[in-house]
Scaffold this active site. Sequence first.
Site, PDB file in Angstrom:
ATOM      1  N   ARG A 197      30.878  39.310  41.729  1.00 43.47           N
ATOM      2  CA  ARG A 197      29.513  39.848  41.855  1.00 43.47           C
ATOM      3  C   ARG A 197      28.571  38.829  42.498  1.00 43.47           C
ATOM      4  O   ARG A 197      27.891  39.136  43.477  1.00 43.47           O
ATOM      5  CB  ARG A 197      28.982  40.261  40.478  1.00 43.47           C
ATOM      6  CG  ARG A 197      29.834  41.343  39.824  1.00 43.47           C
ATOM      7  CD  ARG A 197      29.162  41.972  38.622  1.00 43.47           C
ATOM      8  NE  ARG A 197      30.154  42.642  37.776  1.00 43.47           N
ATOM      9  CZ  ARG A 197      29.920  43.706  37.014  1.00 43.47           C
ATOM     10  NH1 ARG A 197      28.721  44.250  36.989  1.00 43.47           N
ATOM     11  NH2 ARG A 197      30.867  44.243  36.264  1.00 43.47           N
ATOM     12  N   GLU A 219      33.983  37.808  37.053  1.00 43.39           N
ATOM     13  CA  GLU A 219      32.790  38.602  37.380  1.00 43.39           C
ATOM     14  C   GLU A 219      31.786  37.781  38.187  1.00 43.39           C
ATOM     15  O   GLU A 219      31.145  38.294  39.098  1.00 43.39           O
ATOM     16  CB  GLU A 219      32.113  39.145  36.110  1.00 43.39           C
ATOM     17  CG  GLU A 219      32.979  40.079  35.267  1.00 43.39           C
ATOM     18  CD  GLU A 219      33.214  41.459  35.893  1.00 43.39           C
ATOM     19  OE1 GLU A 219      32.701  41.721  36.983  1.00 43.39           O
ATOM     20  OE2 GLU A 219      33.944  42.257  35.277  1.00 43.39           O
ATOM     21  N   GLU A 266      35.549  53.665  42.065  1.00 42.25           N
ATOM     22  CA  GLU A 266      36.863  53.680  42.727  1.00 42.25           C
ATOM     23  C   GLU A 266      37.209  54.982  43.448  1.00 42.25           C
ATOM     24  O   GLU A 266      37.848  54.956  44.512  1.00 42.25           O
ATOM     25  CB  GLU A 266      37.972  53.335  41.716  1.00 42.25           C
ATOM     26  CG  GLU A 266      37.945  51.893  41.218  1.00 42.25           C
ATOM     27  CD  GLU A 266      36.873  51.621  40.170  1.00 42.25           C
ATOM     28  OE1 GLU A 266      36.335  52.606  39.607  1.00 42.25           O
ATOM     29  OE2 GLU A 266      36.560  50.437  39.925  1.00 42.25           O
ATOM     30  N   ASP A 306      44.650  45.387  38.927  1.00 41.72           N
ATOM     31  CA  ASP A 306      44.250  46.061  40.168  1.00 41.72           C
ATOM     32  C   ASP A 306      43.942  45.168  41.371  1.00 41.72           C
ATOM     33  O   ASP A 306      44.643  45.181  42.379  1.00 41.72           O
ATOM     34  CB  ASP A 306      43.066  47.002  39.887  1.00 41.72           C
ATOM     35  CG  ASP A 306      41.959  46.376  39.019  1.00 41.72           C
ATOM     36  OD1 ASP A 306      42.041  45.166  38.728  1.00 41.72           O
ATOM     37  OD2 ASP A 306      41.011  47.088  38.655  1.00 41.72           O
TER      38      ASP A 306
HETATM   39  C1  DMJ Z   1      33.999  46.370  39.824  1.00 43.97           C
HETATM   40  O1  DMJ Z   1      33.320  45.301  39.262  1.00 43.97           O
HETATM   41  C2  DMJ Z   1      35.069  45.910  40.751  1.00 43.97           C
HETATM   42  O2  DMJ Z   1      35.426  46.960  41.586  1.00 43.97           O
HETATM   43  C3  DMJ Z   1      36.284  45.393  40.033  1.00 43.97           C
HETATM   44  O3  DMJ Z   1      37.317  45.025  40.890  1.00 43.97           O
HETATM   45  C4  DMJ Z   1      36.795  46.425  39.074  1.00 43.97           C
HETATM   46  N1  DMJ Z   1      35.799  47.038  38.300  1.00 43.97           N
HETATM   47  C5  DMJ Z   1      34.454  47.243  38.714  1.00 43.97           C
HETATM   48  C6  DMJ Z   1      34.018  48.654  38.943  1.00 43.97           C
HETATM   49  O4  DMJ Z   1      34.661  49.625  38.260  1.00 43.97           O
END
Ligand code: DMJ
Length: 538
Positions: free
Chosen positions: A148, A144, A441, A289
Amino acid sequence: MFVLLLFVKGVEMSQVLYGILIVGAYTVALLFYSPSSTISPGFQSRPSNDPENQLNPLTQSRRDFVVEMTKHAWKGYMKFAAGADELLPVSNSRSDRWGHIGTTPIDSLDTLLLMNLREEFDEGQRVMRSIDIRKCTRSVSVFEMIIRHLGGSLSAYLASNDTFFLSLGKDVADGLLHAFDTPLGFAAHQTRIWGTKSDNEGSGYMLAEIGSNQLEMRYLSHLLGDPRYAQVSERLNTFLQGLDKKGWPSSRELYDDDAPTMPHKGLFPTFISMEGRFSGAAGWASRTDSFYEYLLKQWILFGKRDVELLEMYEDAVEGLLQYLLKYTSDKHYAVLGYFSYGFHATMDHLVCFAPGTLILGVMHGAHSYSGRRERSFSSDDVVNVAIDIAATCYRMYAESPAKLSPDAYEFVLRQNSESNSSDDVVTNIVYRNPKYILRPEVVESLFYLYRYTNDERYRDWGWEIAQAIEKETKTMSGFSALKNVSIMSDEGKADSMESFFIAETLKYLYLLFSDSTVLPLDEWVLTTEAHPLRIVHP
Ligand code: DMJ
């Protein structure tokens, strides 16, 4: 200065007026000057009143609506939570659950600039300047922090040319380098930023986490001319690319005892032990993912030279098409599920990024380059599947009571006995996780699909979603996650507004209603947290 002039004896009136003129001009100049005024070309859109604006009035009004949503969320953050990590939009208070490191502002800055919200951007950058992230002593999620904070710093730097953000990004990355000091050299799950190796936590590795730092770390290396960040992040690729020689994916030596064997070389299980053995299901969803997303995006971002990563991406797409996808017999749903001893028809909201990434790959020629080896699928197949999965993801919004998608849902399927079809009939859809947490998403995928097809249907779907967000989640100070998309009441609000709401959801909605000169996709790659990075051309 003006007041001073009046009090100086012997000053003539004409001199006073001249003084007023100078001071006035100076004040006006100050008003319009901000350190963020050199915005990267292609990053910012034309304001609504610009005569060059190419948007039709309907799209323009939708885009203005998204800007108002963003202003509302930002204003609430500044009023009730300025300097904190997140706004709590129901209790109108603040949360520092990330360790007081400015998670919302650093994630929001590029969105604010993209939308021409200069004042808000300046507020955000002042907030970030006032926070000393070196004082954070909490154990943080390495993943994160990278997507972020490092991602947000890099794109804020690229958008504004303000070197403060580049050094902030470097600080974050320097504070995390020890997290890569683990048995296999991949990023630890958690660590104390500015800590040491002994602060690293986690009993193994998660695919999405260890595969989703390469874009940001490699980019930092590129900007600074310092290879250290790229080097640590690339170890995973070396490990995965070495698997073929060890008998991947059929050799049982590579798995934990009761782990499922992968049906295709392009699909990887969710977990890797500290000893390098795999376990868990395969999917393009939660915990896996962005690993797949970054195979493609690295290839694009670094000038299409990472051919091995592209091949891994193509393998993954092949695995998806063959083992993770099932259509219902009426073709109403294209279920992108997961594989663990067979197919499971469960989808996360998270998996709905996949149509967007698949389309981005097609736009960049990921399946049509010269020298491509023979594959079982074409670009057209990929486009069709992306369209169908995106429609399923959208339907989970349209068919829910709140018109907002649950976070995870299972399709209960029955074999279709009435025809020879291999497709199944859906007997029920069960909400495995009924909450809605303002995730991006689905609108992300609608954005890519619109850019590729120019089909207004995607803008209409995005607009429906934006309205549902406004109707069901808006509070006095912001927008709140819902506990259950089947229960719409004030008590059903979860008092949370994650930073990805402004960073991603509102950004993708805005981009959906913008023309393709805004963040042109042959110039910019959006990270998994939707932070735009400029493509490095060889
Ligand atoms: C985000 O922090 C990013 O897109 C991450 O890859 C997956 N989850 C969240 C949002 O749903």
